[in-house]
Design a protein around this motif. Structure first.
Motif, PDB file in Angstrom:
ATOM      1  N   GLY A  46     -51.057 -20.895   6.816  1.00  0.00           N
ATOM      2  CA  GLY A  46     -51.953 -22.044   6.938  1.00  0.00           C
ATOM      3  C   GLY A  46     -52.522 -22.179   8.338  1.00  0.00           C
ATOM      4  O   GLY A  46     -53.701 -22.472   8.530  1.00  0.00           O
ATOM      5  N   MET A  47     -51.658 -21.922   9.331  1.00  0.00           N
ATOM      6  CA  MET A  47     -52.144 -22.020  10.716  1.00  0.00           C
ATOM      7  C   MET A  47     -53.221 -20.984  10.986  1.00  0.00           C
ATOM      8  O   MET A  47     -54.252 -21.273  11.601  1.00  0.00           O
ATOM      9  N   ILE A  48     -52.974 -19.742  10.519  1.00  0.00           N
ATOM     10  CA  ILE A  48     -53.971 -18.687  10.741  1.00  0.00           C
ATOM     11  C   ILE A  48     -55.268 -19.052  10.025  1.00  0.00           C
ATOM     12  O   ILE A  48     -56.357 -18.973  10.592  1.00  0.00           O
ATOM     13  N   LEU A  49     -55.130 -19.523   8.791  1.00  0.00           N
ATOM     14  CA  LEU A  49     -56.313 -19.871   8.005  1.00  0.00           C
ATOM     15  C   LEU A  49     -57.101 -20.999   8.682  1.00  0.00           C
ATOM     16  O   LEU A  49     -58.322 -20.955   8.761  1.00  0.00           O
ATOM     17  N   ALA A  50     -56.388 -21.998   9.192  1.00  0.00           N
ATOM     18  CA  ALA A  50     -57.077 -23.151   9.773  1.00  0.00           C
ATOM     19  C   ALA A  50     -57.729 -22.810  11.106  1.00  0.00           C
ATOM     20  O   ALA A  50     -58.841 -23.252  11.389  1.00  0.00           O
ATOM     21  N   HIS A  51     -57.047 -22.035  11.902  1.00  0.00           N
ATOM     22  CA  HIS A  51     -57.525 -21.893  13.278  1.00  0.00           C
ATOM     23  C   HIS A  51     -58.184 -20.558  13.572  1.00  0.00           C
ATOM     24  O   HIS A  51     -58.867 -20.429  14.572  1.00  0.00           O
ATOM     25  N   ARG A  52     -57.967 -19.568  12.729  1.00  0.00           N
ATOM     26  CA  ARG A  52     -58.485 -18.250  13.080  1.00  0.00           C
ATOM     27  C   ARG A  52     -59.444 -17.669  12.052  1.00  0.00           C
ATOM     28  O   ARG A  52     -59.765 -16.492  12.116  1.00  0.00           O
ATOM     29  N   THR A  53     -59.878 -18.447  11.078  1.00  0.00           N
ATOM     30  CA  THR A  53     -60.829 -17.884  10.120  1.00  0.00           C
ATOM     31  C   THR A  53     -62.073 -18.764  10.040  1.00  0.00           C
ATOM     32  O   THR A  53     -62.057 -19.930  10.442  1.00  0.00           O
ATOM     33  N   ARG A  54     -63.136 -18.184   9.505  1.00  0.00           N
ATOM     34  CA  ARG A  54     -64.382 -18.908   9.336  1.00  0.00           C
ATOM     35  C   ARG A  54     -64.188 -20.079   8.373  1.00  0.00           C
ATOM     36  O   ARG A  54     -64.715 -21.160   8.582  1.00  0.00           O
ATOM     37  N   PHE A  55     -63.386 -19.834   7.318  1.00  0.00           N
ATOM     38  CA  PHE A  55     -63.111 -20.911   6.364  1.00  0.00           C
ATOM     39  C   PHE A  55     -62.501 -22.120   7.090  1.00  0.00           C
ATOM     40  O   PHE A  55     -62.921 -23.257   6.885  1.00  0.00           O
ATOM     41  N   GLY A  56     -61.550 -21.841   7.963  1.00  0.00           N
ATOM     42  CA  GLY A  56     -60.892 -22.918   8.702  1.00  0.00           C
ATOM     43  C   GLY A  56     -61.874 -23.699   9.559  1.00  0.00           C
ATOM     44  O   GLY A  56     -61.894 -24.932   9.559  1.00  0.00           O
ATOM     45  N   PHE A  85     -60.406  -7.794  13.548  1.00  0.00           N
ATOM     46  CA  PHE A  85     -59.371  -7.616  12.515  1.00  0.00           C
ATOM     47  C   PHE A  85     -59.481  -8.707  11.448  1.00  0.00           C
ATOM     48  O   PHE A  85     -58.481  -9.261  11.010  1.00  0.00           O
ATOM     49  N   GLY A  86     -60.688  -9.055  11.077  1.00  0.00           N
ATOM     50  CA  GLY A  86     -60.882 -10.042  10.016  1.00  0.00           C
ATOM     51  C   GLY A  86     -60.661 -11.479  10.434  1.00  0.00           C
ATOM     52  O   GLY A  86     -60.859 -12.390   9.649  1.00  0.00           O
TER      53      GLY A  86
END
Lengths: 328, 510
Positions: A177-187, B112-113
């Motif tokens: 969840g942390m990676i998704l929220a802070h490190r992805t475009r979706f987040g 890396f995505g």
């Protein structure tokens, strides 16, 4: 001042450390990996669901359906693996597909029909609970070898504490969840929508896809939470997990995420879960307090956090006004 | 780069909303390396033109080409990818994200995505340094001033689009130093070959920064002229839609032989950041006209006179006695009335009936403890429906189903029912049809003849000339002149406005 962004999070961390220190002062036994292991195990399903809730609240929405979805999951798995004879892995995959589609549908209704999330997920709450009753009104035990294996799977921590499988699942979900929220475009898009939908749209955020994704994610995680809950209880019951959505909201808010959206951290929700779990553990250790004290303390904590958030907003506005006046 | 061919070329653009023509066959050219001012009063069609060009609206007629190729942007994103970027007046960024995230939202570089925040921060610093801004890009946007946010918004638009930059009133909330900084950036972008469309209502800024102006009025193109050969008076006349030559006929000064007694006097009343201190006396049987361009402080003056905002300087005297207006309720109790400019937003209450809308102000004045009986309300409504010729099937019809002109009459009736001594009308004839227009003017004249004191804000010069005893000229949030008697003419008003807009520094208003 960057500090104000982290202030709610730091406050929760301080509260947790202080509360834990007080607990240890009274019951030195609470400082052990056993207590920690149990805390993670007992709150695993709530924590997983709260991660989904964090995304929903960050986007400025709410999801009232997750408690019902958890109950539905338990009943579906119990009936599916027992009465219908579906292999456990297939049942789990099927279940996750169903609940994710359910969440995506709610997200689509919220976006395309421009309906408040509150109403749509309230409908979802009744619907999912109703579907659980349709499958079975009784508490159905789950007897699957896979479940026995997962229940006995644990990692022994130094000091004898057990980090169980479901505890590990929760930790993994939090890290994911942390990676998704802070490190992805979706987040980023979730935060953008929570900040201001119109601006986000003008800046090219795919609002429809993101909204659908948020509620699909919340239901998917409620599904994982339901599976974990069924492993925890070895049964499926349509009256289980009533009000879990409210506990999840409480954990998110205590974790410093602002209810109006756009600001907060997944890590904060983890702290929120720990604080809530700690209160329960304390009551167990004390032995004389009624378990309702958990609710009372959580209520007080929520009140103080709302006041803290309001104060922060007030403080920021006043500073902005002061800056504007200084310019004029 | 020689600009033989326009960068952005629009021909015969039209846009209709529910049968209302918002844009009527407008031509528009923008060259590379040019700052092009777009001017017009409220409702002239500026924002409709911009929205059509940026894809926020689909055009109903006409052609647009960019670099010679025809384009038809489906939405804002589409226009952006074609090269047309827009910065709106209300800065449309996200204060809850960092500066760097705002610059790269929707197009984050990945590693890396995963979103590569280090690269985002590094590139954001580089981009902003190009604008002379070295700030902590990893801090939340909300920690920076409006001026910085504005620059970030421009940087984002230029970085994404890179051909055409549209700025919608970017200076509205900036102070003088910030405006200078913004203009330096615009000159720089112009030198880099961008075509910039600049919407503003500050004359001085137009003359400072623009190469050419296009003026719209009532959805039509008035003209497009290079600024070096355009006199201020000509620009004012383009905006207000009057030819100088034809202006002399029909003018009449209204010599006021007998001056009525002073109803209210405002002495050095002002509010910082809204309107400079001004003196006004309003007398019985007089219409005080208030003229000025958009943003000159017309509505702001009226708001102080009606207690909507409390002045921070000056004194108010009513019938010679010193008093204060803390709220509209206060003002109503003292016999004031105010018909606001935006009647949909501030005037009518959509779902209430004509009767309820008329009774509202009188009821408010009496206090809720003494309700008007239904019979009194009915009588009141019927009286004004007849007196003002309000066209409605019956008095219980919700006001939203009435035409604009009739809604305006209902609001007038609401105030007339309180038997005010002083009535302020802000753009009473905007957006209503010609017939109703004439009736409202006749009504103003009648009220004045009956001895009421009126103040009327209007951008229709003929209208002001027709009924005003005196005309107050506003420019740049200051009261700059007052015309009386012979001087009250469309020409005189235009000259006074042009002279005032010429004198001022444009953004010195805080």
């Amino acid at each position: 001042m960057i500090g104000s962004r982290y202030l709610p999070l730091l406050t929760t961390l301080a509260i947790f450390i202080l509360a834990y220190a007080l607990c240890i002062a009274q019951f030195p036994n609470m400082l052990s990996t056993r207590v920690l292991g149990n805390l993670l195990t007992d709150n695993a399903f709530l924590g997983i669901a709260a991660v989904g809730m964090t995304f929903v609240i960050l986007s400025g929405g709410i999801d009232l359906s997750i408690g019902s979805v958890i109950a539905f999951c338990g009943v579906f798995l119990a009936v599916g693996m027992g009465e219908w004879g579906i292999p456990p892995v297939l049942a789990i995959v099927l279940l996750l597909v169903i609940v994710t589609a359910f969440g995506a549908t709610m997200g689509a209704m919220i976006h395309y029909l421009a309906m408040p999330a509150f109403i749509v997920t309230l409908a979802g709450m009744f619907f999912a609970r109703g579907m659980a009753f349709l499958l079975s009104t009784a508490s159905v035990p789950i007897n699957a070898p896979l479940y026995d294996t997962l229940q006995s799977l644990y990692f022994r921590m130094p000091g004898g504490g057990r980090l169980t499988f479901i505890g590990m699942v929760m930790l993994a979900v939090f890290i994911g969840g942390m990676i998704l929220a802070h490190r992805t475009r979706f987040g980023r898009n979730v935060y953008a929508i929570g900040g201001n939908v119109q601006s986000a749209e003008l800046m090219g955020v795919p609002v429809a896809a993101t909204t659908i994704g948020i509620y699909a994610l919340s239901s998917f995680l409620a599904g994982i939470s339901g599976i974990v809950f069924s492993i925890y209880t070895s049964a499926g019951y349509s009256l289980a997990a009533v009000g879990v959505e409210l506990d999840a909201i409480a954990a998110v808010v205590i974790g410093g995420t602002i209810l109006t959206g756009g600001s907060g951290f997944v890590a904060g929700t983890f702290l929120g879960i720990l604080v809530m779990g700690l209160i329960q553990t304390y009551i167990v250790f004390d032995g004389t307090l009624s378990s309702w004290w958990t609710k009372i303390v959580i209520g007080l904590l929520l009140f103080s956090f709302i006041v803290l958030q309001r104060g922060l907003v007030w403080f920021t506005e006043r500073r902005a006004n002061a800056a504007a006046a200084a310019h004029a | 780069m020689a600009a033989e061919r326009a960068l952005l070329e629009a021909r015969g653009l039209s846009k209709y909303f529910h049968g209302v023509t918002a844009l009527d066959g407008v031509d528009f050219d923008l060259h590379a390396g040019e700052i092009h001012g777009l001017l017009g009063e409220n409702g002239a069609g500026k924002s409709t033109l911009i929205k059509v060009l940026t894809g926020a609206y689909r055009r109903d007629d006409g052609r647009v080409s960019l670099d010679g190729a025809p384009i038809d942007p489906r939405d804002v994103m589409d226009a952006q990818s074609l090269g047309i970027g827009t910065v709106y007046q209300e800065v449309n960024l996200l204060p809850n994200l960092t500066v760097a995230e705002n610059l790269f939202l929707g197009r984050e570089p990945k590693r890396f995505g995963l979103v590569d925040s280090r690269a985002i921060n590094k590139r954001s610093r580089e981009i902003l340094e190009g604008y002379g801004l070295s700030i902590d890009v990893s801090a939340l946007l909300s920690t920076y001033s409006v001026a910085v946010r504005q620059i970030v918004a421009i940087a984002r638009a230029v970085d994404i689009s890179g051909k055409v930059l549209i700025l919608d009133e970017p200076t509205a909330s900036l102070d003088a130093a910030e405006v200078d900084r913004l203009f330096a950036i615009l000159s720089d972008l112009k030198a880099r070959g961008l075509g910039i469309i600049f919407i503003t209502h500050f004359f001085d800024q137009v003359y400072r920064i623009c190469d050419r102006v296009t003026v719209l009025r009532n959805g039509r193109l008035v003209g497009s002229r290079p600024l070096e050969s355009l006199k201020r008076i000509e620009l004012v006349s383009m905006m207000l839609g009057r030819e100088l030559e034809s202006a002399e006929s029909g003018d009449h000064g209204r010599a006021s032989e007998v001056r009525g007694e002073v109803v209210a006097a405002f002495k050095k009343v002002g509010k910082k950041g809204r309107i400079a201190p001004f003196d006004i006396e309003v007398r019985r049987g007089e219409v005080l006209g208030i003229a000025g361009l958009l943003g000159s402080g017309r509505t702001e003056s009226a708001e102080l006179m009606f207690g909507i905002h409390e002045p921070d300087t000056g004194a108010i005297e009513i019938d010679g006695a010193k008093t204060s207006l803390g709220s509209p309720r206060d003002a109503i109790r003292k016999g004031f009335g105010f018909c606001p400019e935006d009647r949909k937003q501030d005037g009518i209450i959509d779902d209430l009936s004509v009767r309820e809308n008329i009774a509202l102000a009188l009821q408010a004045r009496r206090g809720w403890a003494k309700p008007l009986s239904r019979r009194e309300q009915d009588a009141l409504a019927d009286r004004y429906i007849e007196a003002l010729d309000i066209r409605t099937s019956d008095r219980e019809k919700p006001i939203k189903f009435l035409s604009g002109g009739n809604q305006q009459k209902v609001i007038l009736a609401r105030w007339l029912a309180t038997d005010p001594r002083f009535l302020i009308l802000d753009e009473p004839t905007r957006g209503i049809d010609v017939g109703a227009h004439a009736e409202i003017i006749r009504l103003i004249e009648e009220l004045c003849a009956e001895g009421m004191a009126l103040a009327v804000i209007s951008s229709e010069l003929e209208e002001l000339v027709a009924y005003a005893t005196r005309v107050r000229i506003l420019a740049d949030r200051q009261h700059v002149a007052e015309l009386e008697g012979e001087d009250v003419s469309a020409n005189g008003i235009m000259r006074a406005i042009a002279a005032a807009e010429g004198d001022n520094t444009g953004e010195a208003r805080s």
